[in-house]
Motif scaffolding. Structure first.
Motif, PDB file in Angstrom:
ATOM      1  N   MET A  28       0.827  -1.218   0.000  1.00 35.24           N
ATOM      2  CA  MET A  28       0.000   0.000   0.000  1.00 35.24           C
ATOM      3  C   MET A  28       0.861   1.268   0.000  1.00 35.24           C
ATOM      4  SD  MET A  28      -3.256  -0.771  -0.164  1.00 35.24           S
ATOM      5  CE  MET A  28      -4.350   0.402   0.640  1.00 35.24           C
ATOM      6  N   ALA A  29       2.117   1.162   0.434  1.00 34.88           N
ATOM      7  CA  ALA A  29       3.021   2.326   0.451  1.00 34.88           C
ATOM      8  C   ALA A  29       3.448   2.745  -0.949  1.00 34.88           C
ATOM      9  CB  ALA A  29       4.252   2.015   1.295  1.00 34.88           C
ATOM     10  N   VAL A  30       3.075   1.945  -1.976  1.00 34.55           N
ATOM     11  CA  VAL A  30       3.457   2.277  -3.356  1.00 34.55           C
ATOM     12  C   VAL A  30       2.814   3.599  -3.797  1.00 34.55           C
ATOM     13  CG1 VAL A  30       1.566   1.095  -4.575  1.00 34.55           C
ATOM     14  CG2 VAL A  30       3.820   1.227  -5.636  1.00 34.55           C
ATOM     15  N   ILE A  31       1.718   4.003  -3.123  1.00 33.51           N
ATOM     16  CA  ILE A  31       1.036   5.248  -3.480  1.00 33.51           C
ATOM     17  C   ILE A  31       1.945   6.469  -3.279  1.00 33.51           C
ATOM     18  CG2 ILE A  31      -0.035   5.706  -1.221  1.00 33.51           C
ATOM     19  CD1 ILE A  31      -1.729   6.115  -4.679  1.00 33.51           C
ATOM     20  N   ASP A  32       2.964   6.334  -2.426  1.00 36.55           N
ATOM     21  CA  ASP A  32       3.913   7.439  -2.209  1.00 36.55           C
ATOM     22  C   ASP A  32       4.673   7.789  -3.486  1.00 36.55           C
ATOM     23  OD1 ASP A  32       3.109   7.464   0.407  1.00 36.55           O
ATOM     24  OD2 ASP A  32       4.800   6.250   1.137  1.00 36.55           O
ATOM     25  N   LYS A  33       4.714   6.851  -4.433  1.00 35.15           N
ATOM     26  CA  LYS A  33       5.436   7.103  -5.698  1.00 35.15           C
ATOM     27  C   LYS A  33       4.567   7.825  -6.723  1.00 35.15           C
ATOM     28  CE  LYS A  33       8.259   2.922  -5.158  1.00 35.15           C
ATOM     29  NZ  LYS A  33       8.600   1.607  -5.754  1.00 35.15           N
ATOM     30  N   PHE A  34       3.245   7.887  -6.456  1.00 37.63           N
ATOM     31  CA  PHE A  34       2.317   8.428  -7.448  1.00 37.63           C
ATOM     32  C   PHE A  34       2.556   9.911  -7.735  1.00 37.63           C
ATOM     33  CE2 PHE A  34      -1.675  10.786  -8.149  1.00 37.63           C
ATOM     34  CZ  PHE A  34      -2.033  10.286  -9.391  1.00 37.63           C
ATOM     35  N   MET A  35       2.584  10.747  -6.667  1.00 41.61           N
ATOM     36  CA  MET A  35       2.677  12.193  -6.877  1.00 41.61           C
ATOM     37  C   MET A  35       4.025  12.611  -7.490  1.00 41.61           C
ATOM     38  SD  MET A  35       0.983  14.925  -6.993  1.00 41.61           S
ATOM     39  CE  MET A  35      -0.544  14.537  -6.190  1.00 41.61           C
ATOM     40  N   PRO A  36       5.186  12.069  -7.004  1.00 37.34           N
ATOM     41  CA  PRO A  36       6.451  12.423  -7.673  1.00 37.34           C
ATOM     42  C   PRO A  36       6.449  12.051  -9.157  1.00 37.34           C
ATOM     43  CG  PRO A  36       6.884  11.363  -5.566  1.00 37.34           C
ATOM     44  CD  PRO A  36       5.409  11.253  -5.811  1.00 37.34           C
ATOM     45  N   LEU A  37       5.838  10.909  -9.483  1.00 40.02           N
ATOM     46  CA  LEU A  37       5.777  10.465 -10.876  1.00 40.02           C
ATOM     47  C   LEU A  37       4.900  11.406 -11.703  1.00 40.02           C
ATOM     48  CD1 LEU A  37       6.912   7.996 -12.424  1.00 40.02           C
ATOM     49  CD2 LEU A  37       4.762   6.809 -11.970  1.00 40.02           C
ATOM     50  N   LEU A  38       3.776  11.831 -11.123  1.00 43.63           N
ATOM     51  CA  LEU A  38       2.871  12.758 -11.811  1.00 43.63           C
ATOM     52  C   LEU A  38       3.543  14.110 -12.038  1.00 43.63           C
ATOM     53  CD1 LEU A  38      -0.016  13.354 -12.893  1.00 43.63           C
ATOM     54  CD2 LEU A  38      -0.630  14.061 -10.583  1.00 43.63           C
ATOM     55  N   GLU A  40       6.712  14.734 -12.232  1.00 40.87           N
ATOM     56  CA  GLU A  40       7.787  14.543 -13.224  1.00 40.87           C
ATOM     57  C   GLU A  40       7.204  14.595 -14.645  1.00 40.87           C
ATOM     58  OE1 GLU A  40      10.310  10.722 -14.485  1.00 40.87           O
ATOM     59  OE2 GLU A  40      10.433  11.150 -12.330  1.00 40.87           O
ATOM     60  N   ARG A  41       6.034  13.929 -14.823  1.00 41.25           N
ATOM     61  CA  ARG A  41       5.378  13.934 -16.135  1.00 41.25           C
ATOM     62  C   ARG A  41       4.886  15.335 -16.511  1.00 41.25           C
ATOM     63  NH1 ARG A  41       3.842   8.819 -18.079  1.00 41.25           N
ATOM     64  NH2 ARG A  41       5.699   7.539 -17.727  1.00 41.25           N
ATOM     65  N   GLU A  42       4.355  16.065 -15.522  1.00 40.28           N
ATOM     66  CA  GLU A  42       3.865  17.425 -15.787  1.00 40.28           C
ATOM     67  C   GLU A  42       4.999  18.338 -16.237  1.00 40.28           C
ATOM     68  OE1 GLU A  42       1.778  18.592 -12.249  1.00 40.28           O
ATOM     69  OE2 GLU A  42      -0.116  17.701 -12.913  1.00 40.28           O
ATOM     70  N   GLU A  43       6.176  18.177 -15.601  1.00 35.16           N
ATOM     71  CA  GLU A  43       7.343  18.986 -15.993  1.00 35.16           C
ATOM     72  C   GLU A  43       7.778  18.671 -17.421  1.00 35.16           C
ATOM     73  OE1 GLU A  43      10.325  18.358 -13.015  1.00 35.16           O
ATOM     74  OE2 GLU A  43       9.115  19.283 -11.444  1.00 35.16           O
TER      75      GLU A  43
END
Length: 426
Positions: A28-38, A40-43
């Motif tokens: 369930m801690a994998v969700i911590d990777k969601f926002m940094p990944l998002l 990075e994509r926005e940049e």
């Protein structure tokens, strides 16, 4: 579909609520990777509704600064279209329960949300997704312990969107055909973009388990039955409520269904067609440097005389530094809305084939602002025309069949309103 877990995150990516459905080797801690990944994509300018790490696939939607995220193992073959339909369904159920879907409503209702998430999904698969049925046994008034908890028959029924045993003293059906006109025209009167977005909305007050059949002047049906193209419309992007029998529609274009009780949207459609502006605006804007700006606005209704547009609002942009407004109009009322940098000309009733005039005068500061490089925003028009459709869609019949054989009254109403309706100025 099989969703491993559902998360609701705030705008910063903090988990407000989550539910683990399968525990299939995804931490369930994998969700911590969601926002940094998002971020990075926005940049990179590559924002997509699906994000992936080495082991996880994130599918998400954003609504009111909240992210609703589904996680699945990357090596699983998942029906991603169904995942997105379901995420939107979760958002819709939350709105129907809490009126507003925002961080505060999530925090205030987390007990009910956990109950809803347990009923909406079972082991990662969609289960009961109709809020009317859910509201029969998940209430917002608190829960009384019953000796024999009653689960609505609809949950185990073939017709999951309607309960049995519904009774009304007066059986009625109200059907509204609502069309929104999206239009962009330049100052010369040329239409640059236009489309009609329509919806058929129903309010059903019928006893028992009625079967309804709806007939429209559908072009495909008319051609297949040899009636030609006269007075028929070609519907695109048709989307139905789950109650409609799709196989029947595909076979013979019959819209056949057992309706939910109460209010719902039966179908939506789009017509990518050339629309003549229903309300046309001519504008003459004279700007006298360092002193004043004058507007002459002519509004003309270009629909038949027997129709009338109600609550017409014409929003005319003005410079941000304008002051001392003065108005003169042949009909309706004008007001200056400084927070919108606009004049709002309101006409309660605007019959077809009429033309009205409005003049406005504003003072301008003697020193012109350096920041005067912005483009001229278009004029926007808001309106509603009852008993009228732009597309020409017609309800040919609405049959109501119920085994007890009662008589029911169907009421049909047509409304055309503005969508994104913009007219550019010189």
């Amino acid at each position: 579909m099989s969703s491993s877990a559902i998360f609701v995150l705030d705008v910063k990516g903090k988990v407000l609520i989550s539910r683990n459905y399968r525990g299939d080797n995804i931490d369930m801690a994998v969700i911590d990777k969601f926002m940094p990944l998002l971020m990075e994509r926005e940049e990179e300018g590559l924002v997509t509704p699906i994000l992936q790490t080495a082991e996880t696939t994130f599918a998400y939607i954003k609504t009111n600064n909240l992210y609703i995220v589904s996680t699945t193992p990357r090596n699983k073959n998942v029906n991603i279209a169904l995942v997105f339909v379901f995420l939107h369904k979760i958002a819709q159920v939350f709105v129907e329960y809490f009126k507003e879907l925002e961080e505060e409503s999530i925090r205030d209702n987390f007990v009910i949300i956990y109950e809803l998430l347990d009923e909406l999904i079972d082991f990662g698969y969609p289960q009961t997704t109709d809020s009317k049925i859910l509201q029969e046994y998940i209430t917002q008034e608190g829960h009384k312990l019953e000796l024999q908890p009653r689960i609505p028959v609809a949950v185990t029924n073939a017709v999951s969107w309607r309960s049995e045993g519904i009774k009304y003293r007066k059986n009625e059906v109200f059907l509204d055909v609502i069309e929104s006109v999206n239009l962009l025209a330049n100052a010369n009167g040329n239409v640059l973009r236009s489309e009609i977005v329509g919806a058929i909305k129903m309010r059903v007050y019928l006893s028992g388990m009625p079967e309804l059949r709806l007939g429209l002047n559908d072009k495909v049906l008319f051609e297949s039955t040899g009636r030609g193209k006269s007075k028929s419309v070609e519907l695109e992007d048709v989307k139905f409520h789950q109650c409609v029998r799709l196989s029947r529609f595909e076979n013979d274009r019959t819209i056949s269904f057992i309706p939910p009780d109460g209010e719902f949207e039966l179908m939506s459609y789009r017509l990518n067609t050339h629309v003549k502006p229903l309300i046309w605006i001519e504008s003459v804007i004279e700007r006298h440097a360092h002193s004043r700006v004058e507007y002459m606005i002519k509004a003309k209704s270009q629909f038949k005389r027997r129709s009338t547009a109600n609550n017409v609002e014409i929003v005319i942009p003005v410079p941000a530094d304008a002051d001392s407004p003065k108005f003169k109009t042949t009909i309706g009322s004008c007001k200056y809305a400084p927070e919108q940098n606009a004049i709002i000309w309101t006409i309660k009733s605007f019959p077809g084939g009429k033309e009205y005039l409005m003049r406005a005068h504003f003072g301008l500061p003697s020193v012109e602002s350096e920041d005067n490089t912005e483009g001229k925003p278009p004029i926007q028009v808001r309106f509603e025309i009852p008993y009228f459709t732009t597309s020409g869609i017609q309800v040919r019949y609405l049959k109501i069949i119920e085994k007890s054989g009662y008589q029911a009254l169907p009421w049909v109403r047509y409304i055309t309103q503005n969508g994104d309706y913009q007219l550019r100025t010189n």
